[in-house]
Scaffold this motif. Structure first.
Motif, mmCIF file in Angstrom:
data_model
loop_
_atom_site.group_PDB
_atom_site.id
_atom_site.type_symbol
_atom_site.label_atom_id
_atom_site.label_comp_id
_atom_site.label_asym_id
_atom_site.label_seq_id
_atom_site.Cartn_x
_atom_site.Cartn_y
_atom_site.Cartn_z
ATOM 1 N N LEU A 68 0.811 -1.226 0.000
ATOM 2 C CA LEU A 68 0.000 0.000 0.000
ATOM 3 C C LEU A 68 0.839 1.269 0.000
ATOM 4 O O LEU A 68 0.404 2.303 -0.502
ATOM 5 N N GLU A 69 2.026 1.177 0.570
ATOM 6 C CA GLU A 69 2.856 2.387 0.713
ATOM 7 C C GLU A 69 3.097 3.104 -0.629
ATOM 8 O O GLU A 69 2.939 4.325 -0.698
ATOM 9 N N PRO A 70 3.449 2.391 -1.716
ATOM 10 C CA PRO A 70 3.651 3.095 -2.992
ATOM 11 C C PRO A 70 2.390 3.796 -3.505
ATOM 12 O O PRO A 70 2.471 4.671 -4.359
ATOM 13 N N LEU A 71 1.226 3.413 -2.975
ATOM 14 C CA LEU A 71 -0.028 4.087 -3.378
ATOM 15 C C LEU A 71 -0.293 5.318 -2.508
ATOM 16 O O LEU A 71 -1.326 5.980 -2.645
ATOM 17 N N GLY A 72 0.603 5.557 -1.545
ATOM 18 C CA GLY A 72 0.401 6.685 -0.629
ATOM 19 C C GLY A 72 -0.505 6.334 0.540
ATOM 20 O O GLY A 72 -0.967 7.204 1.264
ATOM 21 N N ILE A 73 -0.781 5.031 0.731
ATOM 22 C CA ILE A 73 -1.640 4.617 1.855
ATOM 23 C C ILE A 73 -0.733 4.047 2.943
ATOM 24 O O ILE A 73 -0.004 3.082 2.711
ATOM 25 N N ARG A 74 -0.788 4.663 4.123
ATOM 26 C CA ARG A 74 0.040 4.191 5.237
ATOM 27 C C ARG A 74 -0.857 3.609 6.316
ATOM 28 O O ARG A 74 -1.644 4.347 6.914
ATOM 29 N N ILE A 75 -0.760 2.304 6.548
ATOM 30 C CA ILE A 75 -1.525 1.739 7.663
ATOM 31 C C ILE A 75 -0.532 1.086 8.628
ATOM 32 O O ILE A 75 0.394 0.403 8.203
ATOM 33 N N PRO A 76 -0.717 1.324 9.939
ATOM 34 C CA PRO A 76 0.274 0.871 10.911
ATOM 35 C C PRO A 76 0.114 -0.603 11.281
ATOM 36 O O PRO A 76 -0.222 -0.951 12.406
ATOM 37 N N ILE A 77 0.359 -1.480 10.303
ATOM 38 C CA ILE A 77 0.365 -2.920 10.614
ATOM 39 C C ILE A 77 1.824 -3.317 10.801
ATOM 40 O O ILE A 77 2.659 -2.993 9.953
ATOM 41 N N TYR A 78 2.108 -4.004 11.913
ATOM 42 C CA TYR A 78 3.489 -4.444 12.136
ATOM 43 C C TYR A 78 3.487 -5.966 12.353
ATOM 44 O O TYR A 78 2.598 -6.493 13.017
ATOM 45 N N PRO A 79 4.481 -6.673 11.770
ATOM 46 C CA PRO A 79 4.504 -8.128 11.940
ATOM 47 C C PRO A 79 4.947 -8.535 13.341
ATOM 48 O O PRO A 79 6.019 -8.130 13.784
ATOM 49 N N ALA A 80 4.121 -9.295 14.030
ATOM 50 C CA ALA A 80 4.461 -9.797 15.367
ATOM 51 C C ALA A 80 4.642 -11.306 15.254
ATOM 52 O O ALA A 80 3.665 -12.056 15.138
ATOM 53 N N LYS A 81 5.887 -11.712 15.280
ATOM 54 C CA LYS A 81 6.171 -13.143 15.069
ATOM 55 C C LYS A 81 5.668 -13.985 16.246
ATOM 56 O O LYS A 81 5.809 -13.595 17.399
ATOM 57 N N GLY A 82 5.088 -15.118 15.929
ATOM 58 C CA GLY A 82 4.658 -16.056 16.953
ATOM 59 C C GLY A 82 5.120 -17.447 16.577
ATOM 60 O O GLY A 82 5.486 -17.704 15.426
ATOM 61 N N TYR A 83 5.106 -18.334 17.544
ATOM 62 C CA TYR A 83 5.585 -19.699 17.314
ATOM 63 C C TYR A 83 4.488 -20.708 17.634
ATOM 64 O O TYR A 83 3.629 -20.448 18.468
ATOM 65 N N SER A 84 4.596 -21.852 16.994
ATOM 66 C CA SER A 84 3.742 -22.961 17.440
ATOM 67 C C SER A 84 4.512 -24.269 17.355
ATOM 68 O O SER A 84 5.495 -24.382 16.625
ATOM 69 N N ALA A 85 4.039 -25.221 18.135
ATOM 70 C CA ALA A 85 4.548 -26.591 18.059
ATOM 71 C C ALA A 85 3.336 -27.487 17.850
ATOM 72 O O ALA A 85 2.301 -27.308 18.514
ATOM 73 N N THR A 86 3.444 -28.413 16.902
ATOM 74 C CA THR A 86 2.359 -29.368 16.665
ATOM 75 C C THR A 86 2.906 -30.734 17.053
ATOM 76 O O THR A 86 3.919 -31.187 16.514
ATOM 77 N N VAL A 87 2.233 -31.355 18.020
ATOM 78 C CA VAL A 87 2.833 -32.514 18.685
ATOM 79 C C VAL A 87 1.865 -33.702 18.643
ATOM 80 O O VAL A 87 0.690 -33.554 18.994
ATOM 81 N N PRO A 88 2.346 -34.892 18.242
ATOM 82 C CA PRO A 88 1.473 -36.070 18.273
ATOM 83 C C PRO A 88 1.019 -36.368 19.708
ATOM 84 O O PRO A 88 1.790 -36.196 20.649
ATOM 85 N N ILE A 89 -0.235 -36.792 19.838
ATOM 86 C CA ILE A 89 -0.748 -37.155 21.162
ATOM 87 C C ILE A 89 -0.279 -38.574 21.479
ATOM 88 O O ILE A 89 -0.483 -39.500 20.685
#
Ligand code: FAD
Length: 416
Positions: free
Chosen positions: A261-282
């Protein structure tokens, strides 16, 4: 009408589904070889209206300070020179005040409650399978102080229409017997019976398949480079395989939306917040929960996905870096394993990291733009799976000039 949806995560695919049902000609574009392979791939699995209180709330600043510098803390901020991060953090702090935080929670909750009926409709109409557990979500607390604070937040959500019950430790164990080994560590819980859990990727993939069978075009493995425009309208999507044109465009690029969006002149304050997961067999079905659980102390969520458990959590502000820090991934897994000892085959754990498209107020960005034929459906942060069906419905309405049945005030980019 011919409509292009940019991004085939859970948000883009649900948007495409609603547009298809309304009789439009839809094309979905994504750089990945299949739908739902970025942030929608291995998230916490919770469809949880009871998580409507945003991260930006009055207790956040104190809590964040207490975590600084701890390698296994639920939050890490890589303070550098990225001006977007600093701008984001200032706005985040402003939203931690009680007034804005309550208003934002109410807005997200209303959207999550609207989502419930729409998700039920999609399940009935498509038969999409996603290891759903329609058993509610149980939030657990280990200190009186945390429990009191959570009860205050829950009171606000209750007044706004959420059904949520206060439980003592014994009632938590009665509801989810797999908690028995940890009964003595619990003070109590909050139970939201209308919430559910399930595999967001399976849902996205299954719904995309349904859409493809019904005529939606998928342009996969096709990176978008920019949006062409003229006279206040988008005139085409420039991709590595050429230009794709339509009458209307819906942008659902998750964490990457602001870059497009930035090159279109649209600024929205979205920031990447990294998260983790583990997928575990029961390993031991009796010791594994069926009700999806949130462990407030460790800031993790746990969901049963068929014969596996998904444990997800942590937030790391480090730009668009998706590298997996083994200490942080392991910390989330260990917290889950401590809550349900012997339930999992820990050796079989598969780790994953994804970027939540976070807004400073915790509210997604759904609405019109200065370009008359471009609609935004992005910024779903911690709750994209919880809000996807409602967000897709609203974006589809806006893209086709229909009045959404849901009140959309406060959801658009004009609030920034
Ligand atoms: C650890 C973790 C746990 C979570 N737990 C939950 C939970 O329990 N419940 C919940 O509701 N939410 C949860 N979330 C949040 C949820 O996963 C996200 O909000 C949601 O997946 C965002 O969906 P999206 O479609 O906007 O983004 P994405 O799924 O990332 O989709 C965006 C798409 O755009 C494509 N794209 C981007 N740039 C380009 C380009 N230039 N060209 C072409 N394609 C492009 C990407 O390939 C991607 O497929 C969690 C997130 C994380 C990280």
């Amino acid at each position: 009408m011919k409509i292009v949806v940019l991004g085939a995560g859970v948000i883009g695919v649900t948007t495409a589904y609603h547009l298809l049902r309304d009789g439009h000609e839809v094309t979905l574009i994504d750089r990945q070889p299949g739908p739902g392979l970025e942030t929608s791939f291995a998230n916490g699995g919770q469809v949880s209206a009871s998580h409507a209180t945003p991260w930006s709330n009055p207790s956040a600043p104190r809590q964040f300070l207490s975590w600084l510098g701890r390698a296994d803390a639920p939050l890490a901020i890589h303070f550098g020179t990225d001006p977007a991060l600093w701008r984001f953090l200032f706005r985040f702090l402003a939203n931690c005040r009680a007034g804005p935080s309550k208003a934002n929670a109410a807005m997200v909750l209303r959207l999550a409650l609207y989502n419930r009926g729409l998700l039920a409709d999609i399940r009935a109409q498509t038969g999409v399978e996603f290891a759903a557990e329609d058993r509610g979500i149980l939030h657990l607390y280990r200190s009186e102080r945390e429990m009191r604070r959570a009860m205050d937040a829950a009171d606000h959500l209750r007044r706004e229409g959420l059904e949520i019950e206060d439980l003592n430790a014994a009632a938590c164990v009665a509801l989810e017997p797999a908690l028995e080994p940890r009964r003595s560590t619990l003070v109590g819980g909050l139970f939201s019976p209308g919430d559910l859990s399930g595999d967001a990727h399976a849902f996205t993939h299954g719904l995309a398949q349904y859409c493809a069978d019904a005529g939606v075009q998928f342009e996969l493995e096709n990176p978008i480079t920019r949006l062409a425009h003229s006279g206040g309208r988008i005139t085409g999507v420039m991709t590595e395989r050429g230009v794709i044109t339509a009458e209307r465009y819906v942008l659902a690029l998750g964490s990457y939306s602001p870059l497009m969006l930035e090159p279109l002149g649209i600024r929205i304050p979205i920031y990447p917040a990294k998260g983790y997961s583990a997928t575990v067999p029961i390993a031991n079905a009796k010791g594994a929960p069926r009700i999806s659980v949130t462990d407030d102390q460790h800031k993790i969520v746990i969901a049963r996905l068929g014969d596996k458990l998904r444990i997800a959590g942590t937030a790391e502000f480090d730009g668009y870096n998706t590298d997996l820090d083994p200490r942080r991934a392991r910390a989330a897994l260990d917290a889950g394993a401590a809550l349900f000892p012997d339930a999992m085959d820990l050796e079989g754990a598969e780790f994953w990291a994804g970027l939540r498209p976070l807004t400073p107020d915790g509210v997604p960005v759904i609405g019109r733009t200065p370009f008359s034929n471009l609609i935004l459906n992005t910024g779903h942060g911690t709750l994209g799976w919880t809000l996807a069906c409602a967000s897709g419905r609203i974006a589809a309405d806006l893209a086709t000039d229909r009045e959404p049945e849901h009140d959309i005030s406060g959801l658009g980019m004009e609030r920034f």
